[in-house]
Design an enzyme around this catalytic site. Structure first.
Site, PDB file in Angstrom:
ATOM      1  N   TYR A 111     -82.385  31.787 -29.732  1.00  0.00           N
ATOM      2  CA  TYR A 111     -83.357  32.146 -28.714  1.00  0.00           C
ATOM      3  C   TYR A 111     -82.779  31.670 -27.390  1.00  0.00           C
ATOM      4  CZ  TYR A 111     -87.659  32.655 -26.088  1.00  0.00           C
ATOM      5  OH  TYR A 111     -88.593  33.050 -25.149  1.00  0.00           O
ATOM      6  N   TRP A 113     -80.945  32.774 -23.207  1.00  0.00           N
ATOM      7  CA  TRP A 113     -80.779  33.620 -22.033  1.00  0.00           C
ATOM      8  C   TRP A 113     -79.353  33.488 -21.503  1.00  0.00           C
ATOM      9  CZ3 TRP A 113     -84.465  36.279 -18.812  1.00  0.00           C
ATOM     10  CH2 TRP A 113     -85.762  36.310 -19.339  1.00  0.00           C
TER      11      TRP A 113
END
Length: 763
Positions: A111, A113
């Protein structure tokens, strides 16, 4: 030489020196709303914390796989090894786990970015690899909207929930049609700099700035500067965690004063009478009056009552920021706001009704429908086991236990190996002490990283990967105006490699074809040419070589068309919602039928443990808000110049109201010790009257530094040592990290140095 690149916070230009070194990064000249995070690029690029070679934790190498409390210890050392050794070790460990315990014993985290690229998307790359070797236990939902993503389909259906995200009321529609924008949780400008995949230019931020001249904005939040200056918003203070009480009081006024749209409620909703009985106090003996709400929220009762009348006087849009559902009972403010919008009767009208996400993401409300983009194929995961992403610590600490999620009863599988790429759970997750205990239970923790982040410092095997500036890629975000090239700027340092190469080599050792024999350059060409052949791609889109030479190609800009709510409003019979009733479910028989102790069939005020009126507030007497930073994306490049410029006393700052600071003998620039029931940290003091008294605020994303536990659990100000790892509810199982009760005192003892950005010791 000047080249362009992209990140989730936008596009930017970089200058190279005579030797090819990166010397400067700056916004594009025609992007006046560019993110200050660009200022982290140069200092972060070749920072001493870069991972330069494959490394194995000494304890794991000596003792073999198994649980270890030494994981993440500041005293733990690493051994740098060659790629063949690292890949052989990892392939052998994957085989051991899969053969002995099944693919469900592998958790594919990621998870995160990391790169904004369409090919070098860390999560896609990892999940494709794990699918090719038989699958993995996966996560669903997300940290940003976890409660809403589960709740809203029950209330408005899946299609309308998708519309909330991909086709909300647009900023241009607000400017044209909306008289009053009432936003719970503010409208933070810094959040609009961020888009998954990035945007060619910050069109959402620019569009938002034009709304202030035509639309009156009322921002209900604990921080005055939650709504940026261009909107000229009126600030109405609300104590954190109490927004639901204020919204219910607004509904009470609409009902009591005969202002509710009874016709809309009768034809387009179910459950309005149950809501009326609740807000009148007929079902529980407590009328939800403005005076009742004022005692809970500290919001003046007179302002609540007047606001309800203002909302029916013209076209009104109600917004709920994502942050409100990242708390205890996080479903309630979203559910209550939907109920309020229904009582106003403006759902489906241009510029009216409800929206959920303004001030939370930069692509929200740009007015352009997303178009298909080139996507690296992940394949299919044959393993059925899953968890809500915010339950990672529960997964590792409670194997074999059952848990409720969205009306189901699931079981946590026993995880032996966790594989993480492109993310930092020591930013996203709560209660880092508990998280460290959870990771200590693993046999093996594998991390791909560009830098020695706190997550990498807890890994057994760390593989160095090239950054976005060190590989070719494509970039675009939802509603973007251009598919952009991301040309390689410099070579990777040391022995860092592209992840496609790493997974290809691992796959060959495991008998799996992961890269299909293609290099990353060949994959880029194939992804683009496959996209060029899609019916949705405009005719005449140039072939790959022309596209690359031009630096990009314009994307179709399809404005929002007739949407789900508009059609439903016109005729709820022929255009029903995808709910059991076909209507907006203010009372959900489905949710009520789940028989959950912590959730009823309609929106309710239930006192959370973490609010200023709770018994916990006696010991921890300040309510801390934990929100996203302005000068970095999450925790990315926290060592960069822009992020470091925001520090106070060398740490992440904590903001206090002048009255709270004075009561504690704190001055601007002091070093403070911040405690909660979960942990402690050091933070630099900033004093501001932009907060309600009793409220303090910190940004998330400071790198976790446990190097001086005798002083604090984190000496660099990572707010998640303070937050609680408890779910929003047994329905949604999302995170509650947006706020927590704390105490703040001046730190007068020895001041340890910050070691968060140093690489580990090697042996």
């Amino acid at each position: 030489m000047t080249l362009s690149s992209s990140a989730h916070w936008g596009t930017f230009e970089v200058d190279l020196g005579p030797g090819g070194e990166l010397v400067a990064a700056r916004p594009h000249a025609d992007d006046p709303n560019a993110s200050p995070a660009i200022g982290n690029v140069v200092t972060g690029h070749r920072h001493r914390s870069r991972v330069l070679r494959p490394a194995v934790r000494r304890g794991w190498l000596d003792d073999g796989p198994g649980p270890s409390e030494r994981r993440g210890s500041p005293e733990e050392t690493y051994v740098e090894v060659g790629w063949d050794t690292a890949l052989d070790l990892l392939a052998g460990e994957l085989s051991r786990v899969v053969d002995g315990f099944g693919n469900c014993a592998v958790y594919g985290g990621s998870y995160g970015w990391s790169s904004a690229g369409r090919l070098h998307h860390a999560q896609s790359q990892l999940h494709r690899f794990l699918n090719r070797i038989g699958g993995y236990t996966r996560s669903v939902s997300d940290y940003s909207r976890g409660a809403s993503l589960v709740l809203l389909p029950h209330l408005i259906g899946k299609a309308a929930t998708t519309e909330f995200r991909s086709r909300p009321v647009s900023w241009p529609q607000i400017a044209e049609h909306t008289d009053l924008l009432v936003t719970f949780g503010g409208l933070r400008r810094s959040n609009t700099w961020v888009v998954p995949g990035g945007h060619d230019r910050h069109i959402g931020t620019a569009a938002a700035s034009r709304v202030g001249g035509t639309t009156r904005v009322v921002s209900l939040t604990a921080q005055r500067d939650d709504a940026y200056d261009g909107l000229d918003a009126e600030w109405v203070g609300v104590m954190p965690g109490t927004d639901t009480a204020v919204i219910l009081a607004l509904i009470h006024v609409l009902d009591a004063d005969g202002l509710a749209d009874d016709a809309f409620l009768a034809t387009h909703t179910v459950g309005a009478e149950k809501v009326r009985a609740y807000v009148r106090g007929e079902s529980d003996g407590i009328p939800k009056t403005p005076e009742w709400a004022a005692a809970i929220s500290r919001t003046p009762a007179e302002r609540i009552r007047r606001l309800a009348h203002e909302m029916v006087a013209g076209r009104t849009l109600v917004n709920v920021a994502y942050a409100l559902q990242r708390g205890e009972r996080g479903e309630q403010p979203v559910w209550a706001a939907l109920t309020l919008a229904a009582f106003l009767g403006q759902i489906g009208l241009p510029g009216g009704g409800l929206t959920h996400g303004y001030g939370s993401m930069g692509d929200y409300g740009v007015g352009v429908a997303p178009v298909p983009l080139p996507t690296f194929p992940q394949g299919t995961n044959p393993v059925a086991d899953l968890i809500p992403c915010a339950r990672i610590a529960d997964l590792l600490l409670r194997p074999g236990e059952q848990f409720a999620f969205d009306g189901q009863v699931l079981t946590y599988p026993e995880i032996r190996l966790a594989y993480w790429a492109g993310g930092n759970p020591f930013h996203h997750h709560q209660d880092l002490g508990r998280l460290r205990s959870a990771f200590a239970r693993l046999d093996t923790f594998v991390v791909h990283e560009t830098h020695w982040t706190p997550t990498a410092r807890h890994a057994d095997i760390v593989l160095p990967v090239a950054s976005a500036l060190e590989r070719d890629d494509l970039a675009a975000g939802a509603g973007d105006s251009r598919l952009r090239t991301m040309p390689k700027i410099t070579d990777p340092p040391g022995e860092a490699r592209e992840e496609l190469w790493i997974y290809g080599e691992l796959g060959r050792r495991l008998g799996a074809d992961v890269d299909e024999g293609l290099t990353s350059a060949q994959w880029l060409r194939q992804l683009y040419e496959e996209w060029r052949e899609l019916p949705s791609t405009p005719a005449g889109t140039p072939p790959f070589d022309e596209f690359w030479a031009a630096g990009g190609v314009d994307l179709p800009q399809h404005r929002y068309q007739d949407a789900v709510f508009a059609a439903f409003r016109r005729d709820p019979v022929t255009h029903p919602l995808q709910t059991p009733s076909g209507r907006i479910e203010l009372w959900s028989a489905t949710i009520d039928g789940f028989g959950l102790d912590d959730l009823a069939g309609h929106a309710q005020w239930r006192e959370p443990d973490q609010w200023w009126g709770s018994p916990s507030a006696v010991t921890y007497d300040l309510h801390l808000l934990a929100n996203q930073p302005s000068h970095r994306l999450h925790s990315q490049l926290d060592m960069g110049a822009a992020s470091q410029a925001t520090k106070v006393a060398g740490r992440e700052p904590i903001r206090l109201h002048p009255d709270d600071a004075a009561a504690r003998g704190l001055a601007d620039g002091d070093l403070a010790l911040v405690r909660s029931a979960q942990g402690s940290l050091l933070a630099g003091v900033r004093i501001t009257d932009a907060l309600l008294p009793g409220v303090v605020q910190m940004h998330t994303g400071a790198w976790f530094d446990p190097s001086a536990p005798e002083v604090a659990d984190c000496v660099n100000g990572n707010v998640n040592v303070l937050t609680r790892d408890l779910p929003t509810s047994t329905l949604t199982q999302s995170n509650t990290g947006a706020h927590v009760l704390v105490s703040v005192t001046r730190h007068d003892g020895p001041t340890p140095p910050v070691r968060a950005y140093e690489p580990p010791a090697f042996s």
